[in-house]
Design a protein around this motif. Structure first.
Motif, short mmCIF file in Angstrom:
data_model
loop_
_atom_site.label_atom_id
_atom_site.label_comp_id
_atom_site.label_asym_id
_atom_site.label_seq_id
_atom_site.Cartn_x
_atom_site.Cartn_y
_atom_site.Cartn_z
N ASN A 1 -3.22 -18.95 -12.59
CA ASN A 1 -5.19 -19.82 -12.09
C ASN A 1 -5.23 -19.14 -13.98
O ASN A 1 -5.15 -17.91 -13.46
CB ASN A 1 -4.71 -20.28 -10.99
CG ASN A 1 -6.43 -20.63 -10.83
OD1 ASN A 1 -7.17 -20.66 -11.21
ND2 ASN A 1 -6.40 -21.69 -9.67
N GLU B 1 0.57 -18.35 -9.37
CA GLU B 1 0.49 -19.54 -8.64
C GLU B 1 2.06 -20.10 -8.50
O GLU B 1 2.67 -20.47 -9.36
CB GLU B 1 -0.39 -20.79 -8.57
CG GLU B 1 -1.55 -20.36 -8.47
CD GLU B 1 -3.00 -20.82 -8.68
OE1 GLU B 1 -3.97 -21.76 -7.70
OE2 GLU B 1 -2.60 -22.52 -9.48
N GLN C 1 0.13 -17.87 -5.01
CA GLN C 1 0.20 -18.79 -3.97
C GLN C 1 1.03 -20.00 -3.90
O GLN C 1 1.21 -20.25 -5.65
CB GLN C 1 -1.19 -18.52 -4.43
CG GLN C 1 -2.13 -17.08 -4.16
CD GLN C 1 -2.48 -16.94 -2.85
OE1 GLN C 1 -2.72 -17.82 -2.11
NE2 GLN C 1 -2.25 -15.48 -2.53
N ASP D 1 -4.04 -24.40 -13.90
CA ASP D 1 -2.97 -23.79 -14.36
C ASP D 1 -2.98 -23.40 -15.98
O ASP D 1 -3.43 -24.51 -16.22
CB ASP D 1 -1.42 -23.67 -13.68
CG ASP D 1 -1.46 -24.49 -14.39
OD1 ASP D 1 -2.05 -26.25 -14.38
OD2 ASP D 1 -0.05 -25.30 -14.60
#
Length: 251
Positions: free
Chosen positions: A134, A141, A236, A250
């Motif tokens: 991100n 992520e 995450q 992203d």
């Protein structure tokens, strides 16, 4: 009637194309600064390291951020990669490479994941199909590709947890989406207390550090290299949806 049929065919074709593009985007090459840890014990830092996903047999790396001169490394030669976003160098994320038994349908043998618990006895690795940074937060992520069918059913790739041990050639599947597999207890049968707790369904994923410590005799072992193998930052999860194209922010 013919017009309606044509509209439905076009809609179906567009949906199928979107699904294909979403899948391609999820596994498209992504790069960040990082360090590669090799099976022979040495490590090397690069200006650009391809973020690994479970479909790769090779990783592309470069000492040049723009990748004018690059080379590929077989994933079989890699133990782990430590990655960080160029705008957030203080946040590092280590993904370990494991070779797994393909015990589920469509599961590929090479997996990359985050070590969530470990001791001298073994290591638990949480694996997503793909990863992306991100760019706003600098967080790594995990990407989960989901697909909504015409009848409203949602099919999503699961988050897999594997057990990797020094004396095992291939890691074994412990859990899918946080739920232990039926065979999971058998991997801990040498410790009757832990085995009984698994049979009684008293253990959860959050208990894995305790489980691995107990399997090692109650004493966790220090990591050989803290940066390469300790749980430093945990990725995450973001979900990329085939139906509406919603993706995480992203880069």
């Amino acid at each position: 009637m013919k017009r309606l049929f044509l509209i439905l065919c076009c809609a179906l074709t567009a949906w199928q194309l979107h699904a294909q593009f979403a899948a391609i985007a999820a596994y498209a090459p992504k790069y960040s600064p990082g360090k590669v840890w090799f099976q022979d014990g040495h490590s090397e830092e690069f200006a650009a390291v391809e973020t690994p996903n479970c479909m790769q047999k090779k990783l592309t790396v470069s000492h040049d951020e723009k990748r004018k001169e690059k080379k590929t490394i077989n994933v079989a030669d890699i133990t782990a990669v430590t990655l960080w976003h160029k705008d957030h160098p203080d946040k590092t994320f280590t993904l370990v490479h494991i070779l797994t038994q393909t015990s589920m349908v469509n599961m590929v043998p090479d997996q990359w994941g985050f070590p969530i618990a470990q001791s001298a006895w073994g290591m638990a690795v949480l694996c997503y199909p793909s990863y992306s940074f991100n760019k706003k937060s600098g967080e790594l992520e995990g990407i989960l590709l989901s697909q909504t069918s015409s009848n409203g059913m949602v099919n999503r790739q699961p988050i897999l947890t594997f057990l990797s041990r020094p004396n095992m050639e291939k890691a074994v599947l412990l859990a899918s989406d946080g739920s232990f597999m039926p065979k999971a207890k058998e991997y801990f049968s040498e410790n009757q207390t832990i085995y009984a707790a698994f049979k009684a369904r008293k253990l959860r994923i959050a208990d894995l550090q305790y489980v691995l410590d107990e399997m090692a005799g109650g004493v966790p072992s220090p990591a050989e290299d803290p940066e390469a193998s300790s749980p430093n930052e945990q990725p995450q999860a973001i979900e990329e949806t085939v139906q509406n194209g919603t993706v995480g922010d992203d880069e």
